[in-house]
Design an enzyme around this catalytic site. Structure first.
Site, short mmCIF file in Angstrom:
data_model
loop_
_atom_site.label_atom_id
_atom_site.label_comp_id
_atom_site.label_asym_id
_atom_site.label_seq_id
_atom_site.Cartn_x
_atom_site.Cartn_y
_atom_site.Cartn_z
N HIS A 13 0.83 -1.19 0.00
CA HIS A 13 0.00 0.00 0.00
C HIS A 13 0.87 1.25 0.00
O HIS A 13 1.51 1.57 1.00
CB HIS A 13 -0.89 -0.05 1.25
N HIS A 55 -1.11 10.17 -3.52
CA HIS A 55 -2.40 9.77 -2.95
C HIS A 55 -3.44 10.88 -2.99
O HIS A 55 -4.61 10.63 -3.27
CB HIS A 55 -2.21 9.30 -1.50
#
Lengths: 309, 309
Positions: A13, A55
Site C-alpha cells: 500500500h 495519494h
C-alpha cells in the site's frame, strides 16, 4: 496454526509506506525486496496532464509546496496538483505525511519527515522501474493503480481514466494475463473502463467503510469487476465485549458469487479499535476468512505471517 | 550441509547492484529489504568538496555527463567529479554502468540503462536515509564507506579522508559500537585515520588481486585495522583440473592473528573462471573457510544461502 487455504496477494500500500515515505521510489524498492506481490500506485494528474503517483489531489500533506509556491493555493488553502505543471512539481521536496497546519507527522513512529527529501514519481517512471526490476530479478511483481476521483478530474478538464488506460496500453498491461489490478471507488468509471477494454484488465471496486453493502450491490459489481477492495471495517466491525471479532459475512457473500476480496489497510501502527495483536488480525483475515489479497503498509509483517502459517 | 560456524555479514556491494543501478537510493532500499547487514558507500569528492556516493572518480560510465557537459573532460576524455560542483552533478541522469565508448552495459542481464534515470546521492543523504530506515524499522543496518583514492584526492586539493571522518563524526559513527566499517586500499591513509580517531572506528584494509600477501603484511595490518577485504582471488586462485578449488591459506592466516576477512565480490553473473555454481562458491567461503563477511551484488542469494545452511 492452520495454513490458509491459499496464499493471499500482498499489495504494498503506497509501497513499504510503514518505513519510507509513501510513493517514493525507495518505498517501492523496499516493498519489492520485502516480498510484495503487487505495488500500489495512486494516480492523479498535473495541469499539463502528466500522471503522478500521489495519494492526494493536493500536495500539501507530503511536500513543501506551500513554502515553495506561495499564493498558488485555492480558496480552501490547498495547493492542487492539477494547478501545477509537472516541471514545477518536480522541484518540490516530498517526504513523510504530515498535518500541514501543525507540521505533525501522521504516523510518528515512521520515517521522519526531516530525515530526507524525495522527489515526485511519475506513473511512467514507476512502471519502467518495476518492469526493469522484474527483468533484472526474474520476478513478476504486479502493479495496482487507482484512478483517484475521476469525476473531479473531468470537472477540472482532465479525463484521468482515459489517460491512465492509454498509459497501461503503452506499457503492455491491457494484454491477457498481465500482472495488474485496476482499482477505483467510482463504479461508473469502472463500468466504462470494462466496456472499453474488456475483461483482460482485472478490476477491483473499492468500497469505503460507510458503504451499504448487500448482495444486490455485489451482483452489480460482478457486471464490471473481478473483485472488491473493501475497508476492513466492512468485514470486521470491531471487537465484541468478550474479545472476539464482530464480523460481517461480506467475504463469504462475495466469494459465493465469484468476487475476489482485497481489504484495506493493514497497519501495525493503526490497528482497529480494541485490537492489539497484528498477527491475530492477519490470522482472522487470511487463515479464517480466506481473503484473496491485503493492502498493507507493512509488507514484511504480512510476508512473515504467510511464511510462518 | 554443515551450518557455518557463525553467520557472516552480508555487505551489499553498491546496494542491490545486481538488480538496480549501483549506488542509487533505490538500490540501497532494495538491499535493505533483501536482508543486508551493511550497505556499502564508495565516497568521492566534488569540486566544492561535497561527498558523493559514486564508485569512480569520473562520471562517464554511470551518467550522461558527456552529453550534458561537452568540453568539460580532461585530456583522457573523462569527466571527473572533482571538476564539477555538486549542483552540476545533481542535474545528471545516472543509470546502469556502461562502457562510455560503446554504450554497452557492463552486466547485460541487469537493470537496463534505458529503464530509468536516477540521481546522484550525497553521502549525507544516504546516511540520513539509512538512519531514518533504522529508526522506522527497528533494525540496525550498518554503513561501509570506502575512501576512494585518497592520495589522488589530496593531489587535486581535497583531503577526502578528513572530510569523510568529519561526516562520520557528525552522524555519530565515531562512537564505540557504531555499526560501521571504514574501508580503503591505501594503508598510509588508514594508518593515519586509526591514529587520529582510535579503535572505536573499525577499519578494513582492502587488498586487490595482485597484492603479495604474507604473514608480515598481515601483521602490519593488525597495527591499524580490524580486518582485510581481499579480492576473492587471493583466497581462491581458481579451479583445479579435477574440479576442486585451488585455495590459499589467507583466511586461516588472517584469523590466526585476529583479523576479520571480508572478501569481494560475489556476483552470480560474474563468476570466477571455471566455477559455475554460486551456491558451491558460497559454501566454500562461508561454510568451509568461515569468512566474516562478504561483499555481494546479490544480497538475496547470500541471505537465502545463509537461511538454508
Amino acid at each position: 496454526m492452520n495454513a490458509p487455504a491459499k496464499t493471499p496477494l500482498i499489495i504494498a500500500h503506497r509501497g513499504a509506506s510503514g518505513y519510507l515515505p509513501e510513493h517514493s521510489l525507495a518505498a517501492k524498492a523496499l516493498a519489492y525486496g520485502l516480498g510484495a506481490d503487487y505495488l500500489e500506485q495512486d494516480v492523479v494528474a498535473s495541469r499539463d496532464g502528466a500522471l503522478l503517483v500521489l495519494h492526494d489531489v493536493w500536495l500539501d500533506d507530503v511536500s513543501n509546496v506551500a513554502e515553495r509556491f506561495t499564493g498558488r493555493s485555492r480558496e480552501d488553502g490547498r495547493h492542487y496538483c492539477i494547478d501545477f505543471d509537472l516541471d514545477e512539481i518536480q522541484t518540490l521536496q516530498f517526504g513523510e505525511r504530515v498535518d500541514p497546519a501543525t507540521g505533525q507527522e501522521k504516523f510518528p513512529g515512521r520515517f521522519a519527515r526531516k530525515a530526507g527529501g524525495f522527489k515526485v514519481v511519475t506513473f511512467d517512471e514507476e512502471i519502467r522501474f518495476i518492469q526493469g526490476l522484474n527483468a533484472s530479478t526474474g520476478r513478476n511483481v504486479g502493479i495496482y493503480p487507482e484512478i483517484k476521483v475521476p469525476q473531479w478530474h473531468v470537472e477540472q478538464g482532465i479525463d484521468l481514466a482515459a489517460l491512465l488506460i492509454d498509459a497501461l496500453d503503452a506499457h503492455g498491461y491491457l494484454q491477457q494475463a498481465s500482472r495488474i489490478y485496476l482499482q477505483c471507488f467510482d463504479a461508473e468509471t469502472l463500468g466504462r473502463v470494462r466496456q472499453q477494454v474488456g475483461t483482460a484488465l482485472p478490476i477491483i471496486q473499492l468500497l469505503n467503510s460507510s458503504t451499504k453493502v448487500d448482495i444486490k450491490l455485489l451482483r452489480d459489481i460482478t457486471g464490471y469487476a473481478n473483485g472488491i477492495g473493501p475497508s476492513m471495517k466492512l468485514i470486521m466491525h470491531g471487537m465484541q465485549p468478550d474479545g472476539s471479532f464482530d464480523l460481517s459475512d461480506l467475504v463469504s457473500q462475495a466469494h459465493s458469487i465469484g468476487l475476489e476480496v482485497h481489504p484495506y489497510t493493514f497497519r501495525v501502527d493503526q490497528m482497529p479499535e480494541g485490537c492489539h495483536d497484528f498477527d491475530a488480525l492477519l490470522r482472522l483475515f487470511i487463515t479464517d476468512l480466506g481473503v484473496d489479497g491485503l493492502f498493507t503498509d507493512f509488507t514484511d509483517l504480512v510476508a512473515q505471517f504467510i511464511r510462518d502459517a
